[in-house]
Write a protein that holds these residues in place. Sequence first.
Motif, PDB file in Angstrom:
ATOM      1  N   PRO A  52       0.798  -1.235   0.000  1.00 29.25           N
ATOM      2  CA  PRO A  52       0.000   0.000   0.000  1.00 29.25           C
ATOM      3  C   PRO A  52       0.834   1.291   0.000  1.00 29.25           C
ATOM      4  CG  PRO A  52      -0.830  -1.520   1.639  1.00 29.25           C
ATOM      5  CD  PRO A  52       0.466  -2.074   1.145  1.00 29.25           C
ATOM      6  N   LYS A  53       2.104   1.188   0.297  1.00 32.65           N
ATOM      7  CA  LYS A  53       2.958   2.378   0.322  1.00 32.65           C
ATOM      8  C   LYS A  53       3.131   2.921  -1.091  1.00 32.65           C
ATOM      9  CE  LYS A  53       3.826   1.665   4.664  1.00 32.65           C
ATOM     10  NZ  LYS A  53       3.036   2.292   5.650  1.00 32.65           N
ATOM     11  N   ASN A  54       2.889   4.199  -1.260  1.00 31.83           N
ATOM     12  CA  ASN A  54       2.960   4.810  -2.590  1.00 31.83           C
ATOM     13  C   ASN A  54       4.373   4.893  -3.140  1.00 31.83           C
ATOM     14  OD1 ASN A  54       0.247   5.142  -3.014  1.00 31.83           O
ATOM     15  ND2 ASN A  54       0.178   7.136  -2.020  1.00 31.83           N
ATOM     16  N   LYS A  63      -2.236  -3.646  -7.425  1.00 35.42           N
ATOM     17  CA  LYS A  63      -1.667  -3.972  -6.121  1.00 35.42           C
ATOM     18  C   LYS A  63      -2.709  -4.567  -5.181  1.00 35.42           C
ATOM     19  CE  LYS A  63      -2.070   0.684  -4.218  1.00 35.42           C
ATOM     20  NZ  LYS A  63      -1.291   1.825  -3.741  1.00 35.42           N
ATOM     21  N   TRP A  64      -3.982  -4.214  -5.371  1.00 34.38           N
ATOM     22  CA  TRP A  64      -5.021  -4.748  -4.489  1.00 34.38           C
ATOM     23  C   TRP A  64      -5.216  -6.244  -4.689  1.00 34.38           C
ATOM     24  CZ3 TRP A  64      -5.573  -1.940  -0.563  1.00 34.38           C
ATOM     25  CH2 TRP A  64      -5.453  -0.561  -0.659  1.00 34.38           C
ATOM     26  N   ILE A  67      -2.378  -7.757  -2.750  1.00 38.21           N
ATOM     27  CA  ILE A  67      -2.638  -7.677  -1.313  1.00 38.21           C
ATOM     28  C   ILE A  67      -3.672  -8.725  -0.908  1.00 38.21           C
ATOM     29  CG2 ILE A  67      -3.632  -6.210   0.491  1.00 38.21           C
ATOM     30  CD1 ILE A  67      -2.297  -3.828  -0.960  1.00 38.21           C
ATOM     31  N   SER A 139     -11.311   0.822  -8.942  1.00 38.49           N
ATOM     32  CA  SER A 139     -10.554  -0.071  -8.068  1.00 38.49           C
ATOM     33  C   SER A 139     -11.138  -1.482  -8.124  1.00 38.49           C
ATOM     34  CB  SER A 139     -10.603   0.468  -6.650  1.00 38.49           C
ATOM     35  OG  SER A 139      -9.964  -0.421  -5.781  1.00 38.49           O
TER      36      SER A 139
END
Length: 174
Positions: A52-54, A63-64, A67, A139
């Motif tokens: 989650p870090k930009n 990225k989701w 994750i 998203s």
Amino acid sequence: MTTTLTTSMKLSQYCDQFRIIHSIFVKISFPYIFLIANIGFITNISTVLLLPKNFITKNMKNKWALIALALSDLLFNTAFLIRGIHDIFKGNYAHLCLVVSFLSHLAELLSACYTVVFTIQRYTAVRYPLEAAAHRRSSPILSLLFIFVFSSIFCFTLCHRNIYVECHEKLKLI
């Protein structure tokens, strides 16, 4: 028929050797379970915390899905660890057996579904790079949540329909 009988008679003399090998594998399986579970915890928690870090994933749209995949693997590691502890203490708790079965089935199904979602996202990005770059998608959290809800319902139904003997699941296949 005679070939099958002859082969089975030859194999019966090795039965004691197979039992010795099996007992060795049973003895080393518990440390192996805890080693794999701990490695899985470390790597998947790192993935969940860092993705989650930009500054790491500035423009990464999928990225989701990664994750969600890491969370499903964490779920599987948890079920794996609970199962190992349960087998060490030789308990026979019906509710715990159902929970472990549910968690492991859910983690396996979610892992497969989330891998497919990630693969489809990567395929479209490689196959149609200009369209993927220009097209701002929403998203994927809703689709991942949708997969989670239906997988949970399916696994809950599956776990309640199966039979458990000494906390080991016997699938009723039709």
